[in-house]
Design a protein around this motif. Structure first.
Motif, PDB file in Angstrom:
ATOM      1  N   LEU A 140       0.831  -1.203   0.000  1.00 28.71           N
ATOM      2  CA  LEU A 140       0.000   0.000   0.000  1.00 28.71           C
ATOM      3  C   LEU A 140       0.866   1.253   0.000  1.00 28.71           C
ATOM      4  CD1 LEU A 140      -2.835  -0.885   2.569  1.00 28.71           C
ATOM      5  CD2 LEU A 140      -2.808  -1.180   0.083  1.00 28.71           C
ATOM      6  N   GLU A 165      -4.896   6.683   6.650  1.00 25.98           N
ATOM      7  CA  GLU A 165      -5.765   5.525   6.422  1.00 25.98           C
ATOM      8  C   GLU A 165      -4.966   4.319   5.926  1.00 25.98           C
ATOM      9  OE1 GLU A 165      -8.890   5.201   7.423  1.00 25.98           O
ATOM     10  OE2 GLU A 165      -8.459   7.168   8.295  1.00 25.98           O
ATOM     11  N   LEU A 166      -3.933   4.564   5.116  1.00 23.22           N
ATOM     12  CA  LEU A 166      -3.072   3.465   4.699  1.00 23.22           C
ATOM     13  C   LEU A 166      -2.303   2.899   5.888  1.00 23.22           C
ATOM     14  CD1 LEU A 166      -1.580   4.742   1.307  1.00 23.22           C
ATOM     15  CD2 LEU A 166      -3.525   3.217   1.683  1.00 23.22           C
ATOM     16  N   ARG A 173      -3.396   2.862   8.887  1.00 17.89           N
ATOM     17  CA  ARG A 173      -4.385   2.099   9.653  1.00 17.89           C
ATOM     18  C   ARG A 173      -4.551   0.701   9.056  1.00 17.89           C
ATOM     19  NH1 ARG A 173      -8.141   4.486  12.721  1.00 17.89           N
ATOM     20  NH2 ARG A 173      -8.039   6.405  11.465  1.00 17.89           N
ATOM     21  N   ASP A 174      -4.667   0.637   7.718  1.00 19.12           N
ATOM     22  CA  ASP A 174      -4.836  -0.659   7.061  1.00 19.12           C
ATOM     23  C   ASP A 174      -3.637  -1.573   7.338  1.00 19.12           C
ATOM     24  OD1 ASP A 174      -7.305  -0.186   5.991  1.00 19.12           O
ATOM     25  OD2 ASP A 174      -6.563   0.411   4.019  1.00 19.12           O
ATOM     26  N   SER A 181      -5.397  -4.339   9.422  1.00 20.87           N
ATOM     27  CA  SER A 181      -5.967  -5.319   8.504  1.00 20.87           C
ATOM     28  C   SER A 181      -5.101  -6.574   8.523  1.00 20.87           C
ATOM     29  CB  SER A 181      -6.047  -4.749   7.088  1.00 20.87           C
ATOM     30  OG  SER A 181      -6.529  -5.733   6.196  1.00 20.87           O
TER      31      SER A 181
END
Length: 339
Positions: free
Chosen positions: A26, A188-189, A191-192, A196
């Motif tokens: 990402l 947000e990246l 966070r992923d 995730s």
């Protein structure tokens, strides 16, 4: 009869390659694009960056998408050239035996050779790599081994200094591109990547990719067709030559960098081979963008990755390379007017 190359179909494959790679790493779109350009230009790639930012994951993903035989070797202080070529062991009868090493195991079917943490290996190991990258062949057991489809991937940990060996200028110049990899800044990246669970097992993630999406044994013909199909108008050629001259003599071009005596900065590099590689990358980038002609943007887009490691500074400034090189490259692009 030579197989006809449909560049439109191959462009779709290349874009699918990018999309697939961007699913497993990402925030690395620029790095994925650089890797795609290198692959379709038949060039070797060195990734550098901090620990745990996705260098190895990206290279392993590319290897799976290319298909073909894959081999890997770990950089280590005691690694020697023979470790690439053969493996000595004691067989089941207690007798000494020799088996092909990682480089020779698949012979001409070897598609990707991955040198992990290349800066941990001694110069003796780098010397064998030079011939492999330049000629796609090595000599062992009194014969030559050819690797016509081979791409060398390597990564370098820029943080480690203990028991590491900087690549000599000649070795760095053999890499078509040197690509810097950093952690994404987007929240947000981040966070992923942290939460995730699909990103917590890189091998399982890579296994989800389609093996052989881009057939490795067709790339030589595709790359040659790409280069033949993208034209460079005279004004674009003059622009590229002006960039080359500014790189070799930045003082004459009027480039200034704070706290740098520009007249004593460049020791060498920016060779004809390096500039040819710049244009090769630019043509592939134009093709990926759906054009059969070069623009200044194509050159500018691949300039840092293809040229930065090919300009060598005098010893007084080499230790500040990470700071000075980007300023020199941006200064050249800003100084030379585009047609």
């Amino acid at each position: 009869m030579q197989e006809q190359i449909n560049l439109n179909e191959w462009r779709e494959r290349a874009l699918s390659f990018e999309q697939a790679a961007n699913k497993v790493v990402l925030g690395l779109e620029r790095q994925v694009r650089a890797l795609t350009i290198a692959i379709f230009s038949r060039g070797h790639v060195l990734l550098e960056g901090d620990v745990g930012v996705g260098k190895t994951t990206l290279l392993k993903a590319a290897s799976r998408l290319l298909g073909g035989a894959y081999q890997r070797i770990e950089g280590a202080i005691d690694l020697m050239p023979g470790d690439f070529l053969y493996h000595a062991y004691i067989d089941q009868n207690g007798q000494p035996a020799v088996a092909p090493g990682p480089l020779l195991r698949h012979e001409e079917n070897l598609a990707v050779f991955f040198f992990n943490e290349i800066n941990r290996a001694r110069p003796q190991a780098h010397s064998l790599l030079l011939r492999l990258m330049a000629e796609r062949s090595v000599n062992a057991f009194n014969r030559d081994y050819a690797f016509p489809h081979l791409i060398v991937f390597a990564d370098r940990n820029r943080l480690e200094r203990e028991e590491t060996f900087e690549l000599p200028a000649a070795a760095r110049d053999r890499f078509f591109m040197e690509v810097s990899v950093t952690a994404p800044e987007d929240r947000e990246l981040q966070r992923d990547l942290m939460f995730s669970t699909r990103f917590h097992d890189a091998d399982a993630l890579i296994d989800t990719l389609e093996a052989g999406l881009v057939p490795y044994d067709k790339l030589n013909a595709v790359a040659a067709t790409i280069q033949e199909s993208v034209r460079a108008e005279l004004a674009l050629q003059d622009y590229a030559i002006n960039i080359w001259q500014a790189l070799r003599n930045p003082e004459r071009a009027g480039i200034q960098i704070e706290d740098v005596d520009i007249s004593r900065l460049v020791a060498g590099g920016a060779s004809p081979r390096g500039m040819a590689m710049l244009m090769r990358a630019a043509r592939t980038r134009a093709w990926l963008e759906g054009r059969d002609y070069l623009t200044p943007d194509d050159i500018r887009a691949v300039f840092p990755e293809t040229v930065g490691h090919r300009v060598f500074f005098t010893p007084a400034y080499e230790l500040r390379r990470d700071e000075i090189a980007p300023e020199l490259l941006s200064g050249v692009l800003n100084k030379i007017p585009a047609p």
